[in-house]
Write a protein that holds these residues in place. Structure first.
Motif, PDB file in Angstrom:
ATOM      1  N   GLY A 283       1.035  -0.992   0.089  1.00 11.15           N
ATOM      2  CA  GLY A 283       0.176   0.247  -0.116  1.00 11.15           C
ATOM      3  C   GLY A 283       0.704   0.852   0.688  1.00 11.15           C
ATOM      4  O   GLY A 283       1.481   0.925   0.317  1.00 11.15           O
TER       5      GLY A 283
ATOM      6  N   LEU B  83      -0.576  -4.744  -4.380  1.00  9.68           N
ATOM      7  CA  LEU B  83      -0.616  -5.440  -3.194  1.00  9.68           C
ATOM      8  C   LEU B  83       0.026  -6.704  -3.153  1.00  9.68           C
ATOM      9  O   LEU B  83      -0.558  -7.055  -3.667  1.00  9.68           O
ATOM     10  CB  LEU B  83      -1.949  -5.154  -2.492  1.00  9.68           C
TER      11      LEU B  83
ATOM     12  N   ARG C   4     -11.437  -4.517   1.213  1.00  6.96           N
ATOM     13  CA  ARG C   4     -11.742  -3.146   1.223  1.00  6.96           C
ATOM     14  C   ARG C   4     -12.339  -2.316   2.536  1.00  6.96           C
ATOM     15  O   ARG C   4     -13.406  -2.590   1.947  1.00  6.96           O
ATOM     16  CB  ARG C   4     -10.635  -2.097   0.507  1.00  6.96           C
TER      17      ARG C   4
ATOM     18  N   TYR D 226      -6.399  -2.106   2.891  1.00  3.41           N
ATOM     19  CA  TYR D 226      -6.800  -3.318   2.423  1.00  3.41           C
ATOM     20  C   TYR D 226      -6.447  -4.736   2.307  1.00  3.41           C
ATOM     21  O   TYR D 226      -5.373  -4.218   3.074  1.00  3.41           O
ATOM     22  CB  TYR D 226      -6.259  -3.016   0.556  1.00  3.41           C
TER      23      TYR D 226
ATOM     24  N   THR E 197      -3.251  -3.249   4.807  1.00  4.37           N
ATOM     25  CA  THR E 197      -1.985  -2.174   4.112  1.00  4.37           C
ATOM     26  C   THR E 197      -2.556  -1.442   3.712  1.00  4.37           C
ATOM     27  O   THR E 197      -4.325  -1.223   3.404  1.00  4.37           O
ATOM     28  CB  THR E 197      -1.511  -2.933   3.273  1.00  4.37           C
ATOM     29  N   GLN E 198      -2.389  -0.048   4.000  1.00  2.00           N
ATOM     30  CA  GLN E 198      -3.421   1.479   3.435  1.00  2.00           C
ATOM     31  C   GLN E 198      -3.470   1.738   2.364  1.00  2.00           C
ATOM     32  O   GLN E 198      -1.969   1.719   1.728  1.00  2.00           O
ATOM     33  CB  GLN E 198      -3.024   2.377   4.469  1.00  2.00           C
ATOM     34  N   VAL E 199      -4.420   2.038   1.717  1.00  2.00           N
ATOM     35  CA  VAL E 199      -4.215   2.536   0.304  1.00  2.00           C
ATOM     36  C   VAL E 199      -4.674   4.304  -0.185  1.00  2.00           C
ATOM     37  O   VAL E 199      -5.674   4.209   0.433  1.00  2.00           O
ATOM     38  CB  VAL E 199      -4.224   1.933  -0.889  1.00  2.00           C
TER      39      VAL E 199
END
Length: 123
Positions: A9, A20, A38, A94, A117-119
């Motif tokens: 991310g 990812l 997400r 996500y 994990t941040q997107v």
């Protein structure tokens, strides 16, 4: 116990692409479905894509269909989600998750989850 850890991310501009990764370990997950979900701030967690670990069948949500690819590398015990043409509305944490069922799209069918994990997609 199946364990999953996501990575890949980050902060990207609209129109960019990201891949990812989800490393899977523990247990015998050859018959599992690996899903990507997400969750945006203030919204429910939603299905993005899923893949059958053994056969490679895949399924996508309408929100990413046509601009995403889910895949897995059996040798590396890793699943991937590549998203192209990212939009600000793709901003979310996500998660990857594992299910013993066949290609479910609901969160409660998945027993094991990664931390996420941040997107973030800027306009």
């Amino acid at each position: 116990q199946v364990q999953l850890v996501e990575s890949g991310g980050g902060l990207v501009q609209a129109g960019a692409a990201l891949r990812l990764s989800c490393v899977v370990s523990g247990g015998n997950f050859s018959s599992y479905t690996l899903g990507w979900f997400r969750q945006a701030p203030g919204k429910v967690r939603e299905f993005v894509a899923a893949i059958s670990w053994t056969f490679g069948y895949s399924h996508y949500s309408d929100s990413v269909k046509g601009r995403s690819t889910i895949s897995r590398d059996n040798d590396k015990n890793t699943a991937y989600l590549q998203v192209h043409q990212l939009k600000p509305e793709d901003t979310a944490v996500y998660y990857c998750a594992a299910s013993r069922l066949v290609m479910p799209v609901d969160t409660w069918s998945y027993d094991n989850w990664g931390p996420g994990t941040q997107v973030t997609v800027s306009s």
